[in-house]
Motif scaffolding. Structure first.
Motif, short mmCIF file in Angstrom:
data_model
loop_
_atom_site.label_atom_id
_atom_site.label_comp_id
_atom_site.label_asym_id
_atom_site.label_seq_id
_atom_site.Cartn_x
_atom_site.Cartn_y
_atom_site.Cartn_z
N LEU A 308 0.78 -1.14 0.08
CA LEU A 308 -0.10 0.10 -0.02
C LEU A 308 0.94 1.24 -0.18
CD1 LEU A 308 -2.74 -1.16 2.41
CD2 LEU A 308 -3.06 -0.79 0.05
N GLU A 309 1.97 1.35 0.57
CA GLU A 309 2.83 2.20 0.64
C GLU A 309 3.29 2.54 -0.68
OE1 GLU A 309 6.27 2.89 0.17
OE2 GLU A 309 5.89 5.00 0.60
N GLN A 310 3.60 1.45 -1.46
CA GLN A 310 4.19 1.86 -2.83
C GLN A 310 3.28 2.50 -3.68
OE1 GLN A 310 5.03 -2.42 -3.68
NE2 GLN A 310 6.94 -2.25 -2.59
N LEU A 311 1.99 2.81 -3.29
CA LEU A 311 1.26 3.52 -4.04
C LEU A 311 1.55 4.88 -3.98
CD1 LEU A 311 -2.08 1.66 -3.22
CD2 LEU A 311 -1.17 1.88 -5.61
N GLY A 312 2.08 5.38 -3.06
CA GLY A 312 2.77 6.84 -3.12
C GLY A 312 2.02 7.86 -2.84
N LEU A 313 0.43 7.49 -2.06
CA LEU A 313 -0.29 8.40 -1.89
C LEU A 313 -0.59 8.83 -0.23
CD1 LEU A 313 -3.09 6.68 -4.02
CD2 LEU A 313 -2.09 8.69 -4.54
N PRO A 314 -0.96 10.16 -0.03
CA PRO A 314 -1.45 10.42 1.36
C PRO A 314 -2.60 9.42 1.67
CG PRO A 314 -1.34 12.43 -0.23
CD PRO A 314 -1.29 11.09 -1.06
N THR A 315 -2.53 8.81 2.79
CA THR A 315 -3.32 7.58 3.07
C THR A 315 -3.80 7.58 4.60
OG1 THR A 315 -1.97 6.38 1.78
CG2 THR A 315 -3.31 4.99 3.24
N VAL A 316 -5.16 7.57 4.61
CA VAL A 316 -5.88 7.33 5.77
C VAL A 316 -6.40 5.86 5.77
CG1 VAL A 316 -8.02 7.99 7.35
CG2 VAL A 316 -6.85 9.82 5.93
N VAL A 335 -0.01 -4.19 9.54
CA VAL A 335 -0.33 -3.25 8.22
C VAL A 335 0.45 -1.80 8.21
CG1 VAL A 335 -1.94 -2.02 6.61
CG2 VAL A 335 -2.49 -4.63 7.64
N MET A 336 0.53 -1.26 9.35
CA MET A 336 0.98 0.19 9.51
C MET A 336 2.48 -0.07 9.38
SD MET A 336 -1.90 1.42 9.78
CE MET A 336 -3.29 0.63 10.02
N GLN A 337 2.93 -0.99 10.44
CA GLN A 337 4.57 -1.13 10.22
C GLN A 337 5.25 -1.52 8.94
OE1 GLN A 337 4.45 -3.74 13.92
NE2 GLN A 337 5.97 -2.23 14.61
N GLY A 338 4.12 -2.50 8.19
CA GLY A 338 4.63 -2.66 6.82
C GLY A 338 4.63 -1.39 5.86
N PHE A 339 3.59 -0.56 6.27
CA PHE A 339 3.51 0.78 5.31
C PHE A 339 4.78 1.62 5.76
CE2 PHE A 339 0.70 3.68 3.16
CZ PHE A 339 1.25 4.98 3.45
N GLU A 340 5.37 1.58 6.98
CA GLU A 340 6.42 2.37 7.41
C GLU A 340 7.82 1.67 7.04
OE1 GLU A 340 5.51 3.72 11.47
OE2 GLU A 340 5.02 5.45 10.25
N GLY A 341 7.69 0.22 6.24
CA GLY A 341 8.94 -0.46 6.11
C GLY A 341 9.60 -1.60 6.86
N LYS A 342 8.94 -1.69 7.95
CA LYS A 342 9.11 -2.66 8.79
C LYS A 342 9.06 -4.15 7.75
CE LYS A 342 8.28 -5.61 12.93
NZ LYS A 342 7.38 -5.76 14.08
N ALA A 343 10.37 -4.91 8.07
CA ALA A 343 10.57 -5.85 7.21
C ALA A 343 9.44 -7.19 7.68
CB ALA A 343 12.03 -6.68 7.53
#
Ligand SMILES: NCCCNCCCCCS
Ligand SMILES: [Mg+2]
Ligand SMILES: [Zn+2]
Length: 343
Positions: A308-316, A335-343
Motif C-alpha cells: 500500500l505504501e508503494q502507491l505513494g499516496l497520502p493515506t488514511v 499493516v501500519m508497520q509494513g507501510f512504514e517499511g518494517k520487514a
C-alpha cells in the motif's frame, strides 16, 4: 504513524448479537479496539491522539438528515415503547411492499437497517459519533501533511449506507473521510476496502460518482454477508460507471491468491491517479477469524502494508472488521508497520 483513538468507543457495549437463532456476545466488542491500541503503544507506532469534534456537518455530507436523526433518538424511542431488550430490527419492506418511513420504532428500525445482527443500546449513538470524529481527525492530519494516519475506529463503518445501518456499522467512517478530502479540494479520492466483507455501504454511497473510486476485495457474497451486494458485475452507474470494482474470492483463499486481487486494485488506483487514498482496513481476512473464510497469516499484513505504501499516496486507514481478538492487534499494526517499511 499517528493513531487517532477515542475512549468513547466503549460507550457502545451492546450485550447481544443475533446469530444462528441465538443472542450471542457480540463479535464487535470493545476489547477489539483496546487490543489494537495496546499493540500500537507496545510497538511505539507513534503518537496516539483523541479526536477533535467536527459536529454533524461532515457526517451529513454522506448520511441523510433523517437517518442521522433516527440514530440519535433510536434508543430513547425504543425505551419509550417499554421494550425489554436491546433495539434489534425485525421487520423490513419485502418485495412489493412500500419504502416509506413509518412512525413506529419497529418500523423505523427496519426502514433504516439491512441486517438484524447489529443491536442498538445506550451509548451506541455517542460511540458512532466519536468513531466518525476519529476518521475526520485522521483525515485532517493527512490533509495537514502527514503521509498517513491510522483512524482506530470503533464501531466500524464500511457496511453503512447513506441511510442504512447493519454489519456492526452506523456511520461510514471511510466515506465520511473521503468526502472530507473532496470538500477540501482533493479532486479524486480512492477508497480501497481490504476487509473480508464487501464494503457495500461505501460502494452504494459513491456508486454514481466518478470522483471517488471504490474498490473492495471480499468473500463471494453468494456465500457470505452482505449477501445482496458486492458482485463483480457491479461497476458503477451513470457518471460512476467504471469507478466501482469488486474482486471476490472463495473459501480458503490464501494471501498469494488474494494479493493478485490486490495487484489488480493497485493497478486501477494507479490509472485513477487519486490525490488521496482511504484504506478501509478490516483484518477479518485472517486465517483464524471466527466469521470469515480467507487464510491470510499475520506476516501477510506486513506485506500488505508495504504494498500500500508503494502507491505513494497520502493515506488514511479506517479500522473496520477483524474478530479474532487475540490476533487483531498484531494484524492491524502489522499493516501500519509494513507501510512504514518494517520487514
Ligand atoms: N454469523 C455471522 C454473521 C455476520 N453478520 C455481520 C458481519 C459483519 C462484518 C463486519 S466487518
Ligand atoms: Mg472488502
Ligand atoms: Zn468484515
Amino acid at each position: 504513524m499517528k493513531t487517532v483513538f477515542s475512549p468513547l468507543h466503549s460507550r457502545r457495549q451492546v450485550k447481544t448479537e443475533l446469530d444462528g437463532g441465538l443472542l450471542i456476545e457480540p463479535h464487535e466488542k470493545p476489547s477489539r479496539a483496546e487490543t489494537i491500541l495496546a499493540r500500537v503503544k507496545d510497538q511505539a507506532l507513534g503518537d496516539v491522539l483523541e479526536p477533535e469534534e467536527f459536529g454533524l456537518g461532515p457526517v451529513q455530507r454522506v448520511h441523510t438528515a433523517d437517518y442521522v436523526a433516527f440514530l440519535e433518538t433510536c434508543w430513547q424511542d425504543w425505551l419509550a415503547e417499554g421494550k425489554p431488550g436491546e433495539a434489534i430490527p425485525a421487520v423490513w419492506a419485502g418485495r412489493g411492499m412500500r419504502h416509506r418511513v413509518p412512525k413506529d420504532i419497529d418500523g423505523r428500525l427496519g426502514y433504516y437497517s439491512f441486517a438484524a445482527e447489529t443491536s442498538i443500546s445506550e451509548g451506541t449513538w455517542e460511540a458512532a459519533r466519536a468513531s466518525a470524529n476519529v476518521a475526520l481527525t485522521a483525515q485532517k492530519l493527512v490533509a495537514e501533511g502527514e503521509r498517513a494516519a491510522f483512524a482506530l475506529c470503533r464501531p466500524p463503518g464500511h457496511h453503512a449506507h447513506a441511510d442504512l445501518f447493519g454489519g456492526y456499522c452506523f456511520f461510514n467512517n471511510a466515506a465520511i473521510a473521503a468526502q472530507a478530502f473532496r470538500d477540501q479540494g482533493y479532486s479524486r479520492v480512492a477508497v480501497l476496502d481490504v476487509d473480508f466483507h464487501h464494503g457495500n455501504g461505501t460502494q452504494a454511497i459513491f456508486y454514481h460518482r466518478a470522483d471517488v473510486l471504490t474498490i473492495s476485495l471480499h468473500g463471494d457474497p453468494d456465500l457470505v454477508f452482505p449477501h445482496f451486494l458486492g458482485f463483480e458485475d457491479e461497476t458503477g452507474e451513470g457518471d460512476g460507471e467504471g469507478y466501482n470494482l469488486n474482486l471476490t474470492f472463495p473459501p480458503g483463499t490464501p494471501y498469494h491468491v488474494w494479493s493478485q486481487g490486490l495487484e489488480t486494485a493497485c493497478q486501477r488506483i494507479g490509472e485513477f491517479q487519486p490525490d488521496a487514498l482511504i484504506v478501509a482496513l478490516g483484518v477479518d481476512t485472517f486465517e483464524d477469524d471466527p466469521i470469515s473464510f480467507f487464510k491470510l497469516a499475520s506476516g501477510d499484513y506486513l506485506t500488505l502494508g508495504r504494498r500500500l505504501e508503494q502507491l505513494g499516496l497520502p493515506t488514511v486507514f479506517t479500522m473496520e472488521g477483524g474478530y479474532d481478538v487475540d490476533a487483531i492487534g498484531v494484524n492491524a499494526v502489522n499493516v501500519m508497520q509494513g507501510f512504514e517499511g518494517k520487514a
